[in-house]
Design a protein around this motif. Sequence first.
Motif, PDB file in Angstrom:
ATOM      1  N   ALA A 149       0.932  -0.950   0.072  1.00  0.00           N
ATOM      2  CA  ALA A 149      -0.215   0.255   0.050  1.00  0.00           C
ATOM      3  C   ALA A 149       0.495   1.559  -0.097  1.00  0.00           C
ATOM      4  O   ALA A 149       1.489   1.654   0.533  1.00  0.00           O
ATOM      5  N   ARG A 150       0.862   2.444  -1.067  1.00  0.00           N
ATOM      6  CA  ARG A 150       1.249   3.465  -0.754  1.00  0.00           C
ATOM      7  C   ARG A 150       1.096   4.229   0.466  1.00  0.00           C
ATOM      8  O   ARG A 150      -0.156   4.006   1.212  1.00  0.00           O
ATOM      9  N   TRP A 151       2.040   4.620   0.827  1.00  0.00           N
ATOM     10  CA  TRP A 151       2.111   5.570   2.416  1.00  0.00           C
ATOM     11  C   TRP A 151       0.955   6.945   2.232  1.00  0.00           C
ATOM     12  O   TRP A 151       0.752   7.558   3.432  1.00  0.00           O
ATOM     13  N   ASP A 152       0.544   6.885   1.195  1.00  0.00           N
ATOM     14  CA  ASP A 152       0.139   8.074   1.284  1.00  0.00           C
ATOM     15  C   ASP A 152      -1.823   7.232   0.754  1.00  0.00           C
ATOM     16  O   ASP A 152      -2.607   8.745   0.321  1.00  0.00           O
ATOM     17  N   THR A 153      -2.037   5.859   1.219  1.00  0.00           N
ATOM     18  CA  THR A 153      -3.803   5.376   0.246  1.00  0.00           C
ATOM     19  C   THR A 153      -4.051   6.676   1.445  1.00  0.00           C
ATOM     20  O   THR A 153      -5.849   6.969   0.525  1.00  0.00           O
ATOM     21  N   MET A 154      -4.727   6.920   2.570  1.00  0.00           N
ATOM     22  CA  MET A 154      -5.988   7.422   2.748  1.00  0.00           C
ATOM     23  C   MET A 154      -6.486   8.975   2.142  1.00  0.00           C
ATOM     24  O   MET A 154      -7.119   9.297   2.325  1.00  0.00           O
ATOM     25  N   ARG A 155      -5.449   9.475   1.489  1.00  0.00           N
ATOM     26  CA  ARG A 155      -5.256  10.560   1.174  1.00  0.00           C
ATOM     27  C   ARG A 155      -5.990  10.128  -0.396  1.00  0.00           C
ATOM     28  O   ARG A 155      -6.574  11.710  -1.335  1.00  0.00           O
ATOM     29  N   ASP A 210       0.942  10.481   8.528  1.00  0.00           N
ATOM     30  CA  ASP A 210      -0.181   9.823   7.057  1.00  0.00           C
ATOM     31  C   ASP A 210      -0.137   8.287   7.206  1.00  0.00           C
ATOM     32  O   ASP A 210      -1.180   7.563   7.136  1.00  0.00           O
ATOM     33  N   VAL A 211       1.258   7.945   7.495  1.00  0.00           N
ATOM     34  CA  VAL A 211       1.176   6.269   8.362  1.00  0.00           C
ATOM     35  C   VAL A 211       0.248   5.758   9.185  1.00  0.00           C
ATOM     36  O   VAL A 211       0.001   4.914   9.127  1.00  0.00           O
ATOM     37  N   GLY A 212       0.515   6.937  10.219  1.00  0.00           N
ATOM     38  CA  GLY A 212      -0.719   6.469  11.021  1.00  0.00           C
ATOM     39  C   GLY A 212      -1.924   6.721  10.872  1.00  0.00           C
ATOM     40  O   GLY A 212      -2.936   5.502  11.304  1.00  0.00           O
ATOM     41  N   ARG A 213      -2.566   7.299  10.144  1.00  0.00           N
ATOM     42  CA  ARG A 213      -3.894   7.598   9.489  1.00  0.00           C
ATOM     43  C   ARG A 213      -4.884   6.012   8.777  1.00  0.00           C
ATOM     44  O   ARG A 213      -5.523   4.969   9.170  1.00  0.00           O
ATOM     45  N   LEU A 214      -3.174   5.945   8.149  1.00  0.00           N
ATOM     46  CA  LEU A 214      -3.519   4.061   7.743  1.00  0.00           C
ATOM     47  C   LEU A 214      -4.033   3.281   8.619  1.00  0.00           C
ATOM     48  O   LEU A 214      -3.844   2.120   8.550  1.00  0.00           O
ATOM     49  N   ARG A 264      -5.719  -1.401  11.250  1.00  0.00           N
ATOM     50  CA  ARG A 264      -6.539  -2.047  12.591  1.00  0.00           C
ATOM     51  C   ARG A 264      -8.358  -1.987  12.896  1.00  0.00           C
ATOM     52  O   ARG A 264      -8.538  -3.378  13.550  1.00  0.00           O
ATOM     53  N   LYS A 265      -8.516  -0.913  11.862  1.00  0.00           N
ATOM     54  CA  LYS A 265      -9.981  -1.579  12.531  1.00  0.00           C
ATOM     55  C   LYS A 265     -10.543  -2.678  11.813  1.00  0.00           C
ATOM     56  O   LYS A 265     -11.814  -3.716  11.898  1.00  0.00           O
TER      57      LYS A 265
END
Length: 310
Positions: A57-63, A110-114, A119-120
């Motif tokens: 997964a890209r590090w900026d996946t959540m964006r 950013d990785v923290g958000r991912l 985890r969820k």
Amino acid sequence: MRRTLLPLSLLLAVALLLPAGAQARTKVAVGIGDQSASMFSDPHFKRLKVKKARFVARWDTMRRPADKAALDWWLLAARKSHVRPIVHISTDDFTPKKAKLISTKRYRRDVGRLVRHLRKSGVKEIGVWNEANHRSQPTYRSPSRAASYYRQMRTLCKGCTIVALDVLDQSGVERYIQRWFRALPRSYRKKKLIVGIHNYSDTNRYRTRGTRSIIRTVRHYAPRARFWLTETGGVVNLGRAWKCSTTRAAKATSYMFRLAKAYDRYIERLYAYNFYGADCRGFDAGLVSSNGDPRRAYWVFKSKLGSFTR
């Protein structure tokens, strides 16, 4: 006391002297890495009864909504198939020497958000950074930054199984590992680290030196370290190095298992990459063709699974 790693030829010779039951099964668990969620519903995948899979997964996946949706679809398909996922963080641009090396602060944000999202979704196994020493990754010139990412991941994903460092068996890998460890507090060397190895060179050239050297170098700094072959496999096609050949790839796939078994004292897992091939267009290491037809490597892979765990 530091243990010497023996050449594959000697290890295999010793194995032949063991009783049949003693060499019947190795504890190395086998999985598959592939970006396609459709893999899990493919009848040929189901026949393998593989219970572990890897996604990059890209590090900026959540964006990026499209990338997040692809990841979620993959995770949902894995969960429905009762397959345990590992997600490995990676670059946003695989063009050699083009990707930006993000700051430790941005990694944490950013990785923290991912990680929280993963985890969820039930993900408990995460890789800090994919193939950190390869020039397609922004970390290839900064092992110290890769080490700082690992320190962040330990706080971001407490209780997770973490692949701390992930390297390719290319020239200079030993120096990269040395610099990575020197960027960490010495206390980290006492911990049970997991190091990922991409040993395409060894597997496809039927040798051991890259794998053996990586294990030896890591264990010099961290004697308790364990190893996962996070990417390996028989390459069907790759530039000038390996011209399109499913026969050669099948032979390399067989050797992949021999290599893992020879070093099963240190190696815990093997993730073959990948399931779907690219019909010899660019990099291709698929066990099946792009339309799902099994290649020779698939049948070799299936036959060897009986002596490994899942």
